[in-house]
Design a protein around this motif. Structure first.
Motif, PDB file in Angstrom:
ATOM      1  N   LEU A 197      18.524  19.327 -25.134  1.00  0.00           N
ATOM      2  CA  LEU A 197      18.666  17.901 -25.416  1.00  0.00           C
ATOM      3  C   LEU A 197      17.514  17.390 -26.277  1.00  0.00           C
ATOM      4  O   LEU A 197      17.718  16.573 -27.195  1.00  0.00           O
ATOM      5  N   MET A 198      16.310  17.895 -26.007  1.00  0.00           N
ATOM      6  CA  MET A 198      15.164  17.477 -26.804  1.00  0.00           C
ATOM      7  C   MET A 198      15.331  17.922 -28.259  1.00  0.00           C
ATOM      8  O   MET A 198      15.058  17.159 -29.195  1.00  0.00           O
ATOM      9  N   GLY A 199      15.785  19.165 -28.443  1.00  0.00           N
ATOM     10  CA  GLY A 199      16.007  19.650 -29.803  1.00  0.00           C
ATOM     11  C   GLY A 199      17.086  18.867 -30.529  1.00  0.00           C
ATOM     12  O   GLY A 199      16.962  18.569 -31.728  1.00  0.00           O
ATOM     13  N   ILE A 200      18.155  18.519 -29.812  1.00  0.00           N
ATOM     14  CA  ILE A 200      19.231  17.732 -30.435  1.00  0.00           C
ATOM     15  C   ILE A 200      18.715  16.354 -30.839  1.00  0.00           C
ATOM     16  O   ILE A 200      19.054  15.845 -31.919  1.00  0.00           O
ATOM     17  N   CYS A 201      17.883  15.745 -29.998  1.00  0.00           N
ATOM     18  CA  CYS A 201      17.313  14.432 -30.339  1.00  0.00           C
ATOM     19  C   CYS A 201      16.410  14.528 -31.568  1.00  0.00           C
ATOM     20  O   CYS A 201      16.369  13.603 -32.393  1.00  0.00           O
TER      21      CYS A 201
ATOM     22  N   LEU B 150      11.234  20.337 -42.665  1.00  0.00           N
ATOM     23  CA  LEU B 150      11.347  21.732 -42.216  1.00  0.00           C
ATOM     24  C   LEU B 150      10.664  21.921 -40.863  1.00  0.00           C
ATOM     25  O   LEU B 150      11.157  22.663 -40.011  1.00  0.00           O
ATOM     26  N   HIS B 151       9.529  21.238 -40.686  1.00  0.00           N
ATOM     27  CA  HIS B 151       8.823  21.323 -39.411  1.00  0.00           C
ATOM     28  C   HIS B 151       9.691  20.785 -38.274  1.00  0.00           C
ATOM     29  O   HIS B 151       9.795  21.396 -37.201  1.00  0.00           O
ATOM     30  N   ALA B 152      10.333  19.641 -38.498  1.00  0.00           N
ATOM     31  CA  ALA B 152      11.187  19.041 -37.474  1.00  0.00           C
ATOM     32  C   ALA B 152      12.376  19.937 -37.153  1.00  0.00           C
ATOM     33  O   ALA B 152      12.739  20.133 -35.985  1.00  0.00           O
ATOM     34  N   ILE B 153      12.987  20.494 -38.209  1.00  0.00           N
ATOM     35  CA  ILE B 153      14.146  21.368 -37.987  1.00  0.00           C
ATOM     36  C   ILE B 153      13.729  22.628 -37.228  1.00  0.00           C
ATOM     37  O   ILE B 153      14.418  23.081 -36.301  1.00  0.00           O
ATOM     38  N   ALA B 154      12.577  23.206 -37.619  1.00  0.00           N
ATOM     39  CA  ALA B 154      12.098  24.411 -36.926  1.00  0.00           C
ATOM     40  C   ALA B 154      11.803  24.113 -35.461  1.00  0.00           C
ATOM     41  O   ALA B 154      12.139  24.903 -34.568  1.00  0.00           O
TER      42      ALA B 154
ATOM     43  N   PHE C  96      13.724  25.739 -32.280  1.00  0.00           N
ATOM     44  CA  PHE C  96      12.907  26.462 -31.305  1.00  0.00           C
ATOM     45  C   PHE C  96      13.199  25.959 -29.891  1.00  0.00           C
ATOM     46  O   PHE C  96      13.382  26.747 -28.963  1.00  0.00           O
ATOM     47  N   LEU C  97      13.242  24.647 -29.725  1.00  0.00           N
ATOM     48  CA  LEU C  97      13.534  24.074 -28.412  1.00  0.00           C
ATOM     49  C   LEU C  97      14.929  24.474 -27.940  1.00  0.00           C
ATOM     50  O   LEU C  97      15.131  24.825 -26.768  1.00  0.00           O
ATOM     51  N   ILE C  98      15.891  24.419 -28.846  1.00  0.00           N
ATOM     52  CA  ILE C  98      17.262  24.799 -28.480  1.00  0.00           C
ATOM     53  C   ILE C  98      17.329  26.272 -28.104  1.00  0.00           C
ATOM     54  O   ILE C  98      18.007  26.659 -27.143  1.00  0.00           O
TER      55      ILE C  98
END
Length: 515
Positions: free
Chosen positions: A488-492, A6-10, A14-16
């Motif tokens: 791009l960071m969020g997608i990665c 959940l932390h990674a998805i959030a 957030f970045l996106i």
């Protein structure tokens, strides 16, 4: 484990969201074009004031273009001479003024204001507060005669209209139309006109009539944006909103493009302590980069636009970042190919670095050079293996051989008048050396087939990364919208949470799936 997911998805979303928000602000609010090579007609407007000072305190108030409309306004400059300058703004109207003052000026003086703009059109949105109902005003309350005339005329308009839109259309036609359009209430309309110069008198009557119906309306003033004009005349129009639609009414016909300078019925300039005041508005146009103008306007209006921009950097640094910001696109492509397709490569980001090298040699030449140097380097590497050299000296020998091979190819191609020899010297020697070392180790520990397979995989990924990173649209978007790096960071991050089967594994275990 679940909390980490959940932390990674959030974090990813957030970045996106951050990147997408800044992107939308720049693209929608400031009109950044979304493709390279877009040009626009850019108008330079200059207001020139020439007057005679009278050796007494002087003050000149000049309205300058408003900032509440969705427009590009950049490169504002003021020529003040010996005068002091103060910029003021009125939050209620959105008007801005340049106020020049001097204690005891003498002789003839000149003041000047200039700016660049792409102007406005009929489709330019009005402020959001236009959608709010206006408090119903009571026009001509202090004059019983005019008050009664207004009641008679407005009641007639309501009786002959079905809604606010038809009411406004009928009212404007009767005020600005010919004698045959004014109907039976022409006398009442004549009584209601204020002592203002035309067409401000009729525009003010129209504004008050709409305000009495609870509709937002205001008078706007500016200039038509046309080809080079030394003395442009100011024009006046009505801005209002009915039926959920923004409207503008121009008494002399709507221009294709215009610039709003101020709102209200007051004059463009007022002056005290001077004489022989001559005001001149000059307009010139030229084709310019739409991105450059939007970038300048955004940097002046919103700090966030300036923060996510390379425009203030030295030109040499800008050229470096034009290439640098495309690398994350190649990295994201590499992550996708490894995580979802299952392409195996030599090293983690080695293919992207090879793709960057292809920018100096072009794709076909780069593939040929890469394959040739790898083959020659592997031959030398296997020969050195027999000598049982230590790692660092062995790498040094391979690196020196790569330099010799590159020099030989350069001389050979130059003697044959091939331009490829001019760029081969930029091909990264260290990348080639480490690729040879990794491939030779894999050859010994796994098999020749596995080494060749990963070498080909690296070459394919490098070629795709080159095609993406050298694409003109990608270069343009990443350089002008660096906030896309957050996306791009969020997608990665999202791709990093994928643990399912890769396409290569689906093909590998296809027999099990059939069983």
């Amino acid at each position: 484990m679940r909390s980490n997911a959940l932390h990674a998805i959030a974090l990813a979303f957030f970045l996106i969201a951050v990147g997408a928000s800044v992107f939308m602000i720049k693209a929608v609010r400031f009109g950044y074009p979304l493709q390279p090579g877009v040009t626009a007609s850019v108008w330079t407007i200059e207001v020139f004031l020439d007057f005679m000072a009278k050796d007494e305190p002087a003050r000149i108030d000049l309205h300058i273009p408003t900032t509440d409309a969705a427009r590009d306004l950049a490169g504002e400059e003021f020529y003040n001479g010996s005068f002091g300058l103060n910029l003021t703004s009125d939050r209620a109207t959105g008007n801005r003024k340049a106020v020049w003052a001097y204690r005891f000026p003498s002789n003839r003086k000149v003041l000047r204001y200039s700016a660049e703009t792409r102007g406005e059109t009929q489709s330019t949105r009005l402020p959001d507060w236009f959608a709010e109902p206006a408090p119903r005003a009571t026009p001509f309350e202090a004059d019983p005669v005019k008050r009664q005339a207004f009641i008679v005329w407005s009641a007639s308009l309501r009786r002959r209209s079905a809604d606010d839109a038809t009411f406004a259309d009928l009212m404007l036609r009767e005020i600005f139309g010919g004698p045959g359009d004014r109907g039976e209430d022409a006398d009442e309309q004549a009584v209601l006109l204020k002592e203002l110069p035309a067409p401000l008198d009729r525009l003010e009557l129209a504004r008050e009539t709409l305000a009495a119906q609870g509709l937002q309306a205001r008078i706007a003033n500016g200039v038509r944006l046309v080809e080079d004009v030394r003395r442009a005349e100011t024009i006046h129009w009505l801005e209002y909103r009915v039926g959920g639609e923004d409207r503008r009414f121009f008494p002399g016909g709507a221009p294709s493009r215009f610039l709003t300078i101020w709102r209200g019925a007051e004059g463009l300039v007022s002056a005290n302590g001077v004489s022989e005041l001559d005001l001149q508005i000059a307009i010139s146009s030229e084709r310019s980069s739409a991105a450059a103008l939007a970038q300048r306007a955004g940097a002046e209006a919103a700090p966030v636009s300036r923060l996510f921009s390379f425009g203030d950097l030295p030109l040499t640094t800008q050229l470096v970042y034009k290439t640098l910001v495309t690398i994350p696109v190649g990295i994201a492509l590499l992550v996708f190919l490894r995580q979802f397709v299952g392409v195996q490569t030599l090293g983690t980001f080695m293919p992207v670095l090879i793709g960057i090298a292809f920018r100096e040699t072009a794709l076909l030449n780069g593939v040929i050079l890469f394959s040739t140097l790898i083959a020659l380097g592997l031959a030398v590497r296997f020969y050195l293996e027999r000598l049982q050299l230590l790692l660092v000296p062995r790498l040094a020998v391979v690196l020196i051989f790569i330099v010799i091979a590159m020099a030989g190819i350069t001389i050979l191609m130059t003697d044959n008048n091939q331009a490829i020899g001019l760029s081969i010297s930029l091909f990264p020697m260290v990348i080639i050396t480490m690729t040879i070392e990794r491939m030779s180790i894999l050859w010994e520990e796994a098999s020749a087939g596995e080494a060749i397979r990963q070498g080909l995989g690296s070459l394919v990924v490098a070629s795709l990364a080159y095609l993406v990173m050298s694409n003109a649209h990608v270069e343009y978007l990443m350089y002008n919208f660096p906030e896309l790096l957050f996306i791009l960071m969020g997608i990665c991050v999202l791709m990093g949470r994928y643990t399912g089967l890769r396409l290569s594994e689906v093909w590998r275990f296809r027999q099990l799936a059939r069983a």
